[in-house]
Each structure stands twice: as structure tokens, then as C-alpha cells.
Design a protein around this motif. Structure first.
Motif, PDB file in Angstrom:
ATOM      1  N   LYS A 281     -33.332  -5.941  18.728  1.00 24.09           N
ATOM      2  CA  LYS A 281     -33.968  -7.254  18.948  1.00 24.09           C
ATOM      3  C   LYS A 281     -32.943  -8.380  18.792  1.00 24.09           C
ATOM      4  CE  LYS A 281     -37.948  -9.989  17.402  1.00 24.09           C
ATOM      5  NZ  LYS A 281     -39.077 -10.018  16.449  1.00 24.09           N
ATOM      6  N   GLN A 282     -32.123  -8.298  17.749  1.00 21.33           N
ATOM      7  CA  GLN A 282     -31.077  -9.314  17.537  1.00 21.33           C
ATOM      8  C   GLN A 282     -30.095  -9.351  18.711  1.00 21.33           C
ATOM      9  OE1 GLN A 282     -29.282  -8.653  13.662  1.00 21.33           O
ATOM     10  NE2 GLN A 282     -31.282  -8.698  12.644  1.00 21.33           N
ATOM     11  N   GLU A 283     -29.780  -8.166  19.251  1.00 18.68           N
ATOM     12  CA  GLU A 283     -28.886  -8.101  20.421  1.00 18.68           C
ATOM     13  C   GLU A 283     -29.521  -8.774  21.636  1.00 18.68           C
ATOM     14  OE1 GLU A 283     -25.499  -6.235  22.682  1.00 18.68           O
ATOM     15  OE2 GLU A 283     -25.847  -7.020  20.670  1.00 18.68           O
ATOM     16  N   CYS A 284     -30.811  -8.552  21.845  1.00 24.40           N
ATOM     17  CA  CYS A 284     -31.524  -9.200  22.958  1.00 24.40           C
ATOM     18  C   CYS A 284     -31.521 -10.723  22.787  1.00 24.40           C
ATOM     19  CB  CYS A 284     -32.954  -8.674  23.054  1.00 24.40           C
ATOM     20  SG  CYS A 284     -33.089  -6.954  23.589  1.00 24.40           S
ATOM     21  N   TYR A 285     -31.716 -11.203  21.570  1.00 23.44           N
ATOM     22  CA  TYR A 285     -31.694 -12.641  21.294  1.00 23.44           C
ATOM     23  C   TYR A 285     -30.294 -13.203  21.565  1.00 23.44           C
ATOM     24  CZ  TYR A 285     -36.334 -12.971  19.080  1.00 23.44           C
ATOM     25  OH  TYR A 285     -37.690 -12.988  18.842  1.00 23.44           O
ATOM     26  N   ARG A 286     -29.269 -12.495  21.088  1.00 24.23           N
ATOM     27  CA  ARG A 286     -27.886 -12.952  21.296  1.00 24.23           C
ATOM     28  C   ARG A 286     -27.588 -13.046  22.797  1.00 24.23           C
ATOM     29  NH1 ARG A 286     -25.922 -10.169  17.515  1.00 24.23           N
ATOM     30  NH2 ARG A 286     -25.394  -8.276  18.613  1.00 24.23           N
ATOM     31  N   LEU A 287     -28.000 -12.014  23.537  1.00 23.02           N
ATOM     32  CA  LEU A 287     -27.841 -12.006  24.985  1.00 23.02           C
ATOM     33  C   LEU A 287     -28.499 -13.253  25.595  1.00 23.02           C
ATOM     34  CD1 LEU A 287     -28.786  -8.886  27.190  1.00 23.02           C
ATOM     35  CD2 LEU A 287     -29.383 -11.201  27.852  1.00 23.02           C
ATOM     36  N   ILE A 309     -34.815  -7.784  30.373  1.00 24.62           N
ATOM     37  CA  ILE A 309     -33.749  -7.050  29.689  1.00 24.62           C
ATOM     38  C   ILE A 309     -34.139  -5.573  29.637  1.00 24.62           C
ATOM     39  CG2 ILE A 309     -32.488  -6.774  27.508  1.00 24.62           C
ATOM     40  CD1 ILE A 309     -33.171  -9.761  26.932  1.00 24.62           C
ATOM     41  N   GLY A 310     -33.221  -4.724  30.054  1.00 29.29           N
ATOM     42  CA  GLY A 310     -33.450  -3.294  29.947  1.00 29.29           C
ATOM     43  C   GLY A 310     -32.814  -2.759  28.676  1.00 29.29           C
ATOM     44  N   VAL A 311     -33.558  -1.992  27.912  1.00 29.44           N
ATOM     45  CA  VAL A 311     -32.990  -1.277  26.765  1.00 29.44           C
ATOM     46  C   VAL A 311     -32.980   0.198  27.146  1.00 29.44           C
ATOM     47  CG1 VAL A 311     -33.246  -0.671  24.332  1.00 29.44           C
ATOM     48  CG2 VAL A 311     -33.795  -2.994  25.101  1.00 29.44           C
ATOM     49  N   ASP A 312     -31.770   0.778  27.281  1.00 26.07           N
ATOM     50  CA  ASP A 312     -31.703   2.160  27.756  1.00 26.07           C
ATOM     51  C   ASP A 312     -31.981   3.158  26.625  1.00 26.07           C
ATOM     52  OD1 ASP A 312     -29.302   2.578  26.329  1.00 26.07           O
ATOM     53  OD2 ASP A 312     -28.028   2.223  28.079  1.00 26.07           O
ATOM     54  N   VAL A 313     -31.981   4.431  26.961  1.00 24.65           N
ATOM     55  CA  VAL A 313     -32.373   5.465  25.985  1.00 24.65           C
ATOM     56  C   VAL A 313     -31.393   5.566  24.818  1.00 24.65           C
ATOM     57  CG1 VAL A 313     -33.745   6.832  27.593  1.00 24.65           C
ATOM     58  CG2 VAL A 313     -31.270   7.241  27.429  1.00 24.65           C
ATOM     59  N   ASP A 314     -30.209   4.970  24.964  1.00 29.69           N
ATOM     60  CA  ASP A 314     -29.244   4.942  23.864  1.00 29.69           C
ATOM     61  C   ASP A 314     -29.370   3.675  23.018  1.00 29.69           C
ATOM     62  OD1 ASP A 314     -28.052   7.408  24.634  1.00 29.69           O
ATOM     63  OD2 ASP A 314     -26.924   6.370  26.202  1.00 29.69           O
TER      64      ASP A 314
END
Length: 364
Positions: A281-287, A309-314
Motif C-alpha cells: 500500500k505504501q508503495e502504491c501511495y509513493r507511486l 495500478i497492477g500488483v503482480d503475484v510477486d
């Protein structure tokens, strides 16, 4: 008593027919509650010589009423059709706009892919041409073919290499699903060429984009819709985010195509655990903050962005798309009405902030 601030909302109109009328009705009503004199208008409603606008406001029992309104201090641009009269108006200096004109998806993708601040989040993307799907499939195994000027999840085609054959699935202009299995890459190229010709929107191009494995839920495509907006202090803030889960077997997660909205935290903690879910979630906000600031550097003052935003299986975050005139239905569908109301109020709060500080902005 201070006079009311005057806010105009520029939109497409034909008679008493408006684009996105339900949202615009809520936007005007919210502005009225916040103490603004606020109305809708279109390019044909501007009387330059009299400095008056033929504006429209909702009637209490449905429908719209029009009257003459004073010239707006700030205009929110919600016009979603690139007709020549609108473009002429946007290129004039008649109004002080809360949001600048934007560009086509391909130019935006290109800008972001070449900017050091954000390029790590951008999937490989090219303009569609002969041989491009074959080349991208050889590299990634999964690609999306989508219109460079489309919205609403329409005309997006998913092409996946599956052993010795290829599976294709897409949703056309009319939200009708199509599927095919083809056993040669030449056959795929031919099928995609026909799709592009039939699905082209006006004179727009198509893009071929690196496919991402977004199968966080079995047999469903899921992505994140994040809304970042300017607040009443003129500062970027993330209003909220939610997961959009596509229909079973669908190539997209779009809500218009039968997708559902579910809470971000629920899915991410279920898939990755609570701690890792919070980091994602923090990464999505930073993006989102980096993308908003970067695009503002290129295009001038902006007001809000809807980010897919796509969050992949990794657990890696990728920027799929940016929309400068986003919807906010995802929050309503998720059942979070407080967040939905906040998402509607923020554009008005930012416009009022601009109206109060207009002299300072005009001197920049």
C-alpha cells in the motif's frame, strides 16, 4: 457577509443532456453545501461580451434549470470529448482553470517511461504496428492491446502464449466479450489486426503493453484504483484506494464490464500477509505522489488523477494507466460512502482554495 465564490464546471451538453449527469449533479450539490455559487456550462453557453454564462443547476425533483450566472472565478474542466469548440475554449485565456489540458495515453506513457522518478513502475509499452505483438509475446508471454484514447475498459484485448497455442480474450466497444484460441503466431497477428481496425476509436492509435500476472485471485484479473487529489490547502493527498476484481474470465477489472470493488487491505493481507500488504500500500501511495508531481511538471496545474495500478503475484506495483478526469464509483460500490463523498468534495475544496488565492497564482 462576503460574496459567494463562483465556480464553473465545464462539460459537454446537448440540450438538457449532460455527460456523467449523476456525478455532476452531486458535484454541484456538494459545491452549494460548501457555500459556492456553482453551475455547469458548455462551450456554447459563454457570452464573452456580457461576461455572463448560461449555467445549469439541478432541480430539487430531478432535471435541470438554467439561468444567467456571473463569470466564474475558477473553472473545473470535466469535458471528456475532444470537439473543436472545446479545444478552442481550452486554448483561450478566458478562464482560470483548476486543471490543465492533458495528452493522449501514448504520450503520457512515453513521458513517464523516460522520467527517472517513475520509470521503474511503467510496463514496457509500444504503439501497435505489424510484428509488435509477436515480438512482445516472445519477451513477455502475455500482452495487452488497448486503444491509446479509450476509457471504461472497452476494446482491450488480452493475448497469452499458452504452450503451443495462444488464447485471446477482450471486451469490445459495446462491452461484448470475445474469446479465441489460435495455434500460430501469424494467426494471432491477423486476429489482432482485425480487432484494431474494428475497435479503433476515431483516428486513435493502439498500444501493445507488457502483460502482468495480476491473478491474485484465481480466474479473476484484479487491479488497484487509487484516487489522488488536491485538498483544501492545494496539496496532493491520496483520498483512497480499492481493489477492482474483474468478472470471472474477463480480460479487465473494469466496473462497467461487470467488475466488483473490494477493500484493498482485505485482499492484500489475505494474499501477502498484513505486514507485506501494508508495504505494498505504501508503495502504491509513493507511486501516486511521484506520478502526480511528474505529470504536473509536464502539463501544468492538475487537480486529481485516477491511477490504475497492477500488483503482480510477486507483490510488485506497476502503473497501468492514469486518468486526469477520473470517476469515483469504486468507493460507492465498495460501500464506503464517507470516502465517496470526500472524493466528490475535494475538487470543489481545491477550486475554492484557488479562488481565494487566485491573485497569487496569476502572478506566477
Amino acid at each position: 457577509m462576503l460574496p459567494k465564490r463562483v465556480i464553473g464546471i465545464l462539460t459537454w451538453r446537448e440540450g438538457l443532456r449532460f455527460e456523467e449527469p449523476a456525478y455532476l449533479r452531486k458535484l454541484v450539490q456538494t459545491g452549494q453545501k460548501l457555500g459556492a455559487e456553482i453551475y455547469l456550462f458548455s462551450h456554447q453557453d459563454v457570452n464573452v461580451s456580457a461576461r455572463k454564462i448560461k449555467g445549469f443547476i439541478p432541480k430539487p425533483n430531478g432535471g435541470w434549470m438554467s439561468k444567467s450566472f456571473p463569470w466564474p472565478e475558477v473553472v473545473i474542466d470535466r469535458y471528456r470529448r475532444r470537439v473543436k469548440e472545446y479545444i478552442r475554449l481550452r486554448n483561450s485565456d478566458l478562464f482560470f482553470f483548476a486543471n490543465s489540458p492533458f495528452s493522449k495515453k501514448w504520450r503520457v506513457t512515453n513521458l513517464l517511461a523516460s522520467d527517472e522518478r517513475v520509470k521503474r513502475w511503467i510496463p514496457e509499452t509500444h504503439v501497435y504496428e505489424k510484428g509488435k505483438v509477436r515480438n512482445m509475446l516472445a519477451r513477455h508471454g502475455l500482452v495487452y492491446v488497448k486503444p491509446g484514447n479509450g476509457t471504461g475498459g472497452r476494446s482491450i484485448l488480452r493475448v497469452k502464449s499458452s504452450g503451443k497455442d495462444y488464447s485471446l480474450s477482450g471486451c469490445d466497444k459495446k462491452h461484448k466479450h470475445h474469446v479465441a484460441r489460435i495455434d500460430t503466431v501469424e494467426g494471432v497477428e491477423k486476429w489482432v489486426k482485425t480487432w484494431v481496425e474494428e475497435q479503433r476509436i476515431r483516428d486513435g492509435n493502439f498500444l501493445v503493453q507488457q502483460g502482468l500476472d495480476l491473478g491474485l485471485l484465481r480466474k479473476h484479473v484484479v487491479d488497484v484504483r487509487l484516487l489522488i487529489q488536491k485538498d483544501e490547502r492545494g496539496e496532493w493527498t491520496v483520498t483512497g484506494c480499492a481493489i477492482r476484481m474483474g468478472e470471472k474470465g474477463s480480460a479487465t477489472s473494469n466496473l462497467h464490464g461487470g467488475g466488483k470493488a473490494i477493500p484493498f487491505e482485505w485482499l492484500m493481507s489475505r494474499r501477502f500477509g498484513e505486514e507485506r500488504g501494508e508495504l505494498i500500500k505504501q508503495e502504491c501511495y509513493r507511486l501516486a505522489f511521484e506520478v502526480a508531481n511528474t505529470l504536473e511538471d509536464y502539463f501544468g496545474r492538475m487537480m486529481e488523477f485516477g491511477l490504475d495500478i497492477g500488483v503482480d503475484v510477486d507483490g510488485r506495483a506497476w502503473l497501468i494507466e492514469v486518468n486526469p478526469k477520473p470517476g469515483r464509483e469504486v468507493f460507492r460500490q465498495m460501500g464506503d460512502m464517507a470516502l465517496y463523498r470526500k472524493a466528490i468534495a475535494r475538487p470543489i475544496q481545491f477550486a475554492l482554495y484557488l479562488a481565494r488565492n487566485q491573485a497569487r497564482f496569476l502572478s506566477l
